[in-house]
Design a protein around this motif. Structure first.
Motif, PDB file in Angstrom:
ATOM      1  N   GLU A   1       3.970   3.312   6.254  1.00  0.00           N
ATOM      2  CA  GLU A   1       2.870   3.275   5.286  1.00  0.00           C
ATOM      3  C   GLU A   1       3.115   2.218   4.222  1.00  0.00           C
ATOM      4  O   GLU A   1       2.195   1.540   3.763  1.00  0.00           O
ATOM      5  N   THR A   2       4.374   2.076   3.825  1.00  0.00           N
ATOM      6  CA  THR A   2       4.714   1.065   2.826  1.00  0.00           C
ATOM      7  C   THR A   2       4.467  -0.330   3.399  1.00  0.00           C
ATOM      8  O   THR A   2       3.945  -1.212   2.714  1.00  0.00           O
ATOM      9  N   ASN A   3       4.801  -0.522   4.656  1.00  0.00           N
ATOM     10  CA  ASN A   3       4.566  -1.802   5.320  1.00  0.00           C
ATOM     11  C   ASN A   3       3.081  -2.170   5.280  1.00  0.00           C
ATOM     12  O   ASN A   3       2.717  -3.317   4.990  1.00  0.00           O
ATOM     13  N   ALA A   4       2.234  -1.180   5.522  1.00  0.00           N
ATOM     14  CA  ALA A   4       0.791  -1.440   5.507  1.00  0.00           C
ATOM     15  C   ALA A   4       0.343  -1.850   4.106  1.00  0.00           C
ATOM     16  O   ALA A   4      -0.441  -2.786   3.939  1.00  0.00           O
ATOM     17  N   ARG A   5       0.880  -1.172   3.062  1.00  0.00           N
ATOM     18  CA  ARG A   5       0.532  -1.532   1.673  1.00  0.00           C
ATOM     19  C   ARG A   5       1.017  -2.957   1.377  1.00  0.00           C
ATOM     20  O   ARG A   5       0.312  -3.749   0.766  1.00  0.00           O
ATOM     21  N   TYR A   6       2.212  -3.311   1.827  1.00  0.00           N
ATOM     22  CA  TYR A   6       2.747  -4.659   1.585  1.00  0.00           C
ATOM     23  C   TYR A   6       1.842  -5.724   2.185  1.00  0.00           C
ATOM     24  O   TYR A   6       1.573  -6.747   1.581  1.00  0.00           O
ATOM     25  N   ARG A   7       1.396  -5.454   3.396  1.00  0.00           N
ATOM     26  CA  ARG A   7       0.572  -6.470   4.063  1.00  0.00           C
ATOM     27  C   ARG A   7      -0.766  -6.644   3.357  1.00  0.00           C
ATOM     28  O   ARG A   7      -1.265  -7.756   3.244  1.00  0.00           O
ATOM     29  N   ARG A   8      -1.305  -5.534   2.817  1.00  0.00           N
ATOM     30  CA  ARG A   8      -2.562  -5.668   2.063  1.00  0.00           C
ATOM     31  C   ARG A   8      -2.325  -6.394   0.736  1.00  0.00           C
ATOM     32  O   ARG A   8      -3.145  -7.202   0.306  1.00  0.00           O
TER      33      ARG A   8
ATOM     34  N   LEU B   1      -2.309   1.614 -14.319  1.00  0.00           N
ATOM     35  CA  LEU B   1      -2.742   2.514 -15.402  1.00  0.00           C
ATOM     36  C   LEU B   1      -2.435   3.974 -15.130  1.00  0.00           C
ATOM     37  O   LEU B   1      -2.406   4.785 -16.049  1.00  0.00           O
ATOM     38  N   ASP B   2      -2.180   4.314 -13.871  1.00  0.00           N
ATOM     39  CA  ASP B   2      -2.006   5.730 -13.518  1.00  0.00           C
ATOM     40  C   ASP B   2      -0.545   6.165 -13.424  1.00  0.00           C
ATOM     41  O   ASP B   2      -0.240   7.216 -12.888  1.00  0.00           O
ATOM     42  N   GLU B   3       0.372   5.345 -13.960  1.00  0.00           N
ATOM     43  CA  GLU B   3       1.786   5.638 -13.732  1.00  0.00           C
ATOM     44  C   GLU B   3       2.355   6.792 -14.542  1.00  0.00           C
ATOM     45  O   GLU B   3       3.468   7.231 -14.276  1.00  0.00           O
ATOM     46  N   ALA B   4       1.581   7.284 -15.536  1.00  0.00           N
ATOM     47  CA  ALA B   4       2.053   8.502 -16.216  1.00  0.00           C
ATOM     48  C   ALA B   4       1.663   9.746 -15.416  1.00  0.00           C
ATOM     49  O   ALA B   4       1.989  10.864 -15.803  1.00  0.00           O
ATOM     50  N   PHE B   5       0.977   9.540 -14.294  1.00  0.00           N
ATOM     51  CA  PHE B   5       0.538  10.666 -13.459  1.00  0.00           C
ATOM     52  C   PHE B   5       1.315  10.748 -12.148  1.00  0.00           C
ATOM     53  O   PHE B   5       1.711  11.805 -11.710  1.00  0.00           O
ATOM     54  N   ALA B   6       1.454   9.584 -11.514  1.00  0.00           N
ATOM     55  CA  ALA B   6       2.020   9.577 -10.167  1.00  0.00           C
ATOM     56  C   ALA B   6       2.270   8.117  -9.782  1.00  0.00           C
ATOM     57  O   ALA B   6       2.046   7.214 -10.587  1.00  0.00           O
ATOM     58  N   LEU B   7       2.679   7.892  -8.563  1.00  0.00           N
ATOM     59  CA  LEU B   7       2.732   6.524  -8.059  1.00  0.00           C
ATOM     60  C   LEU B   7       1.306   5.981  -8.000  1.00  0.00           C
ATOM     61  O   LEU B   7       0.365   6.733  -7.808  1.00  0.00           O
ATOM     62  N   PRO B   8       1.151   4.669  -8.159  1.00  0.00           N
ATOM     63  CA  PRO B   8      -0.206   4.121  -8.253  1.00  0.00           C
ATOM     64  C   PRO B   8      -1.007   4.202  -6.953  1.00  0.00           C
ATOM     65  O   PRO B   8      -0.457   4.067  -5.863  1.00  0.00           O
ATOM     66  N   THR B   9      -2.312   4.391  -7.126  1.00  0.00           N
ATOM     67  CA  THR B   9      -3.216   4.252  -5.989  1.00  0.00           C
ATOM     68  C   THR B   9      -3.337   2.757  -5.690  1.00  0.00           C
ATOM     69  O   THR B   9      -2.988   1.916  -6.521  1.00  0.00           O
ATOM     70  N   GLU B  10      -3.869   2.437  -4.546  1.00  0.00           N
ATOM     71  CA  GLU B  10      -4.016   1.031  -4.184  1.00  0.00           C
ATOM     72  C   GLU B  10      -4.965   0.315  -5.152  1.00  0.00           C
ATOM     73  O   GLU B  10      -4.740  -0.825  -5.543  1.00  0.00           O
ATOM     74  N   GLN B  11      -6.009   1.021  -5.576  1.00  0.00           N
ATOM     75  CA  GLN B  11      -6.971   0.441  -6.503  1.00  0.00           C
ATOM     76  C   GLN B  11      -6.302   0.110  -7.842  1.00  0.00           C
ATOM     77  O   GLN B  11      -6.493  -0.974  -8.403  1.00  0.00           O
ATOM     78  N   ALA B  12      -5.480   1.032  -8.336  1.00  0.00           N
ATOM     79  CA  ALA B  12      -4.788   0.811  -9.606  1.00  0.00           C
ATOM     80  C   ALA B  12      -3.773  -0.327  -9.471  1.00  0.00           C
ATOM     81  O   ALA B  12      -3.628  -1.163 -10.375  1.00  0.00           O
ATOM     82  N   ALA B  13      -3.089  -0.392  -8.335  1.00  0.00           N
ATOM     83  CA  ALA B  13      -2.094  -1.444  -8.117  1.00  0.00           C
ATOM     84  C   ALA B  13      -2.784  -2.812  -8.041  1.00  0.00           C
ATOM     85  O   ALA B  13      -2.256  -3.815  -8.543  1.00  0.00           O
ATOM     86  N   THR B  14      -3.967  -2.858  -7.466  1.00  0.00           N
ATOM     87  CA  THR B  14      -4.696  -4.124  -7.377  1.00  0.00           C
ATOM     88  C   THR B  14      -5.147  -4.587  -8.757  1.00  0.00           C
ATOM     89  O   THR B  14      -5.023  -5.764  -9.097  1.00  0.00           O
ATOM     90  N   LEU B  15      -5.626  -3.641  -9.573  1.00  0.00           N
ATOM     91  CA  LEU B  15      -6.022  -3.999 -10.943  1.00  0.00           C
ATOM     92  C   LEU B  15      -4.825  -4.574 -11.716  1.00  0.00           C
ATOM     93  O   LEU B  15      -4.961  -5.550 -12.461  1.00  0.00           O
ATOM     94  N   ALA B  16      -3.668  -4.001 -11.501  1.00  0.00           N
ATOM     95  CA  ALA B  16      -2.463  -4.489 -12.183  1.00  0.00           C
ATOM     96  C   ALA B  16      -2.151  -5.929 -11.754  1.00  0.00           C
ATOM     97  O   ALA B  16      -1.799  -6.779 -12.576  1.00  0.00           O
ATOM     98  N   LEU B  17      -2.313  -6.207 -10.477  1.00  0.00           N
ATOM     99  CA  LEU B  17      -2.093  -7.573  -9.989  1.00  0.00           C
ATOM    100  C   LEU B  17      -3.150  -8.517 -10.566  1.00  0.00           C
ATOM    101  O   LEU B  17      -2.838  -9.628 -10.996  1.00  0.00           O
ATOM    102  N   ARG B  18      -4.396  -8.050 -10.604  1.00  0.00           N
ATOM    103  CA  ARG B  18      -5.481  -8.878 -11.163  1.00  0.00           C
ATOM    104  C   ARG B  18      -5.195  -9.231 -12.623  1.00  0.00           C
ATOM    105  O   ARG B  18      -5.551 -10.310 -13.096  1.00  0.00           O
ATOM    106  N   THR B  19      -4.570  -8.310 -13.354  1.00  0.00           N
ATOM    107  CA  THR B  19      -4.217  -8.565 -14.754  1.00  0.00           C
ATOM    108  C   THR B  19      -3.361  -9.829 -14.864  1.00  0.00           C
ATOM    109  O   THR B  19      -3.605 -10.704 -15.697  1.00  0.00           O
ATOM    110  N   GLN B  20      -2.374  -9.920 -13.988  1.00  0.00           N
ATOM    111  CA  GLN B  20      -1.514 -11.115 -13.985  1.00  0.00           C
ATOM    112  C   GLN B  20      -2.309 -12.351 -13.608  1.00  0.00           C
ATOM    113  O   GLN B  20      -2.099 -13.436 -14.149  1.00  0.00           O
ATOM    114  N   GLN B  21      -3.202 -12.193 -12.645  1.00  0.00           N
ATOM    115  CA  GLN B  21      -3.959 -13.346 -12.169  1.00  0.00           C
ATOM    116  C   GLN B  21      -4.897 -13.866 -13.265  1.00  0.00           C
ATOM    117  O   GLN B  21      -5.064 -15.071 -13.420  1.00  0.00           O
TER     118      GLN B  21
END
Lengths: 139, 501
Positions: B38-45, B310-330
């Motif tokens: 599952e982690t591999n699939a997230r990495y590729r996305r 943004l969701d890290e005080a709750f759990a590991l990030p969802t894919e949507q939250a992780a993408t927003l975090a990457l967009r922040t850098q971009q």
């Protein structure tokens, strides 16, 4: 301090423990200090305690409250085991308070299983101290 | 007052003359969860979404050297990272990801040498030229004793393993960073900025001392040492912290060790925004916090960056939250214009003065730890641990009293509690699937080869030779992480800290 030391009662005894493999002990240490500063006797077990070790320590130390800090997401596996052991050893008068990264749904489920209260991130020290005091039967 | 331009000693203003005009930082989002597949699939996305490097999060059993089917792993498998018990799992983790083209950072410490051996064999099996591999191993055991507490062996044998990897990297993988000296976890454990800076730099010196003792030349290995700092909320203090770190390291490398290669003096660092600053209340505010922290890291000249979700005080990030975090850098990289010039705050009276103060504060701590006989005696006496615990409690009391404002927590509180966010749901079958894979592996591999390679490892561990070649042999035979760590524990023993509040 006013509630306890003012009346010269026996201090509340609390076990603060870190179950599971999680080593993030910032929260546990802060809570242990805060409870101590509030006049309680705090026994801090340190890291990597199994449910068996925690319940045995609670028995030997004769505590009224167990505080568990867990941030690794393993709460649904570990905390029910602690509750089962307390029931097995007829120690249900010992109250369990939990703190950590615990989603709402899991928090509610744990409270249904007998956990007195689950504190999520951002809880104030005052509210935690008050909860422990109440759990120990002192208002 | 005004330091030399970027690219010139002591590199206060940046390690390259042109900084981000020449090349942007690497956007390296830390992730891993559930299973290697599952982690591999997230990495590729993530790579498809424009991420430029990988950063592996391992689960707690892996970090502690236990296989997924060990009793102590119960409930922890795949919860806060990817579970890796054998070469088979590492192969699945990097399936269809060409390791000779993607740089990979691995957040692994106590068992870092073992996981690195698995990584090298997986790359070799993909057909990569191992000598050209590039990436980073965190491998910073000292901050585990100090802050994060994921230790297995006592400090000295652990330092030997770290030194083995540094020596091996120097000889065989010259483009790989075998160590990322990390202040991140020290800060997350509640330290001040100056403590983060001081303990991290002093840890770096300890590794240098061990590598020199091993017989390596300073300019042979020092260019491959890298650092990892927190990007916390006090904007200018953080910028000054990175500037102070660069000038401190450069000066120490030159004056304390006589380094002559400029690359030995240039402090390269990864930054991650501060997880502990994120709040459970009003979680959308976390996007703003992360943006400011990421800006501080960029203004401070980071070489790579992870932005928290943004969701890290709750759990590991969802894919949507992780993408927003990457967009922040971009957005910072491509829209803000911050990248136009190196060290835009250089010459500001405030920032220069803060830089000097942090430099001086860190030097005081470094001198104190030197006087204790180095970082290992300091750790054994609980000194950095106690300093951090004191700072963390003081910080909490300031938050309680309202002296330190946390928006949405102790000021501007809204009545609406309850989480409006969608939380990542974990695959509840992951643990049993990993255990089943291990059962099949143990039944199908040559257990004779496993016993032979582990026996050789134990004998070598009793002596002084570099353990990397023996770890590579054991890993190739599909000895598991848990088996290898158990073999090393026979020789090295384990470490337990005295609980102190």
């Amino acid at each position: 301090m006013e509630g306890d030391s003012g009346r010269m009662t026996v201090p509340i005894r609390v076990l603060v423990a870190k179950p599971g493999l999680d080593g993030h002990d910032r929260g546990a240490k802060v809570i242990a200090r805060a409870l101590r500063d509030a006049g309680m006797e705090v026994i801090y077990t340190g890291l990597r305690q199994t449910p068996e070790m925690i319940v045995n320590a609670a028995l030997q130390e004769d505590v009224q409250v167990i505080g568990l800090s867990i941030l690794s997401g393993a709460h649904n596996a570990i905390i029910p085991r602690v509750m089962d052991l307390l029931r097995e050893k007829e120690m249900t008068d010992v109250k369990v308070v939990v703190g950590g990264i615990i989603p709402d749904e899991d928090a509610r489920a744990l409270e249904q299983q007998g956990v007195t209260r689950v504190f999520q991130p951002g809880a104030s020290l005052d509210s935690i101290v008050a909860c422990v005091r109440e759990a120990a039967g002192r208002q | 007052m005004f330091p030399p331009p970027a690219g010139q000693f002591p590199y206060t203003r940046g390690i390259h003359e042109t900084m981000y005009r020449g090349r942007l930082w690497t956007m390296r989002q830390f992730s891993g969860f559930s299973t290697p597949e599952e982690t591999n699939a997230r990495y590729r996305r993530l790579l498809e979404a424009g991420q430029t490097g990988l950063s592996v999060a391992f689960d707690l059993p892996t970090l502690m050297g236990y296989d997924a089917d060990h009793p102590l792993s119960f409930g922890e498998v795949g919860k806060c990272g990817a579970p890796i018990s054998s070469l088979e799992d590492i192969e699945a983790l990097f399936h269809a990801i060409p390791l000779d083209r993607i740089t990979v950072s691995m957040t692994i410490n106590s068992p870092a040498a073992v996981i690195w051996a698995m990584y090298l064999v997986a790359a070799e099996k993909q057909g990569a030229d191992v000598s050209l591999l590039s990436g980073t191993l965190q491998n910073d055991i000292l901050k585990e004793y100090i802050a994060q507490k994921e230790y297995i062996f006592p400090p000295r044998p652990s330092m030997r393993l770290v030194t083995d990897t540094i020596e091996f990297a120097t000889r065989h993988t010259p483009r790989f960073n075998p160590l990322s000296v990390s202040g991140y976890h020290i800060r997350e454990a509640g330290s001040t900025a100056v403590q983060e800076l001081a303990f991290t730099i002093r840890d770096g010196l300890e590794y240098v001392d061990w590598a020199l003792e091993r017989g390596l030349g300073i300019d042979e290995f020092a260019p491959r040492l890298s650092f990892f700092f927190n990007a916390h909320s006090d904007f200018f203090e953080e910028i000054a912290k990175y500037r102070a770190a660069r000038q401190l390291w450069a000066t120490l490398m030159r004056d304390r060790y006589g380094a002559t290669d400029e690359r030995s003096m240039r402090l390269r660092f990864h930054a991650q925004t501060a997880g502990s600053s994120l709040t459970w209340q009003q979680p959308y505010n976390n996007v703003v916090r992360t943006t400011l922290q990421a800006m501080a890291a960029v203004l401070g000249g980071a070489q790579s960056l992870h932005t928290n979700s943004l969701d890290e005080a709750f759990a590991l990030p969802t894919e949507q939250a992780a993408t927003l975090a990457l967009r922040t850098q971009q957005v910072i990289a491509y829209e803000s214009g911050i990248t136009a010039t190196p060290d835009p705050f250089g010459g500001s009276y405030f920032v220069e003065n803060l830089t000097s103060e942090l430099d001086a504060g860190a030097r005081e701590y470094i001198a104190k730890i030197d006087s204790m006989g180095g970082m290992i005696p300091a750790i054994e006496q609980g000194y950095p641990q106690a300093e951090i615990a004191k700072a963390s409690y003081a910080d909490q009391l300031k938050t309680e009293s309202g002296e330190k404002v946390v928006v949405g927590v102790n000021k501007f509180v809204s009545q609406d509690t309850g989480s409006p966010l969608e939380i990542l749901q974990m695959d509840r079958q992951a643990e049993s699937r990993q255990c089943e894979k291990l059962r099949v592996l143990r039944a199908s591999r040559s257990n004779e080869a496993v016993a032979r390679t582990l026996g050789a490892l134990v004998r070598a561990a009793e002596g002084a030779e570099n353990l990397m070649p023996l770890l590579l042999d054991a890993v190739r035979a599909y000895a598991t992480l848990g088996e290898i760590c158990a073999a090393l524990k026979e020789v090295f023993g384990t470490w337990r800290e005295t609980p102190a509040v």
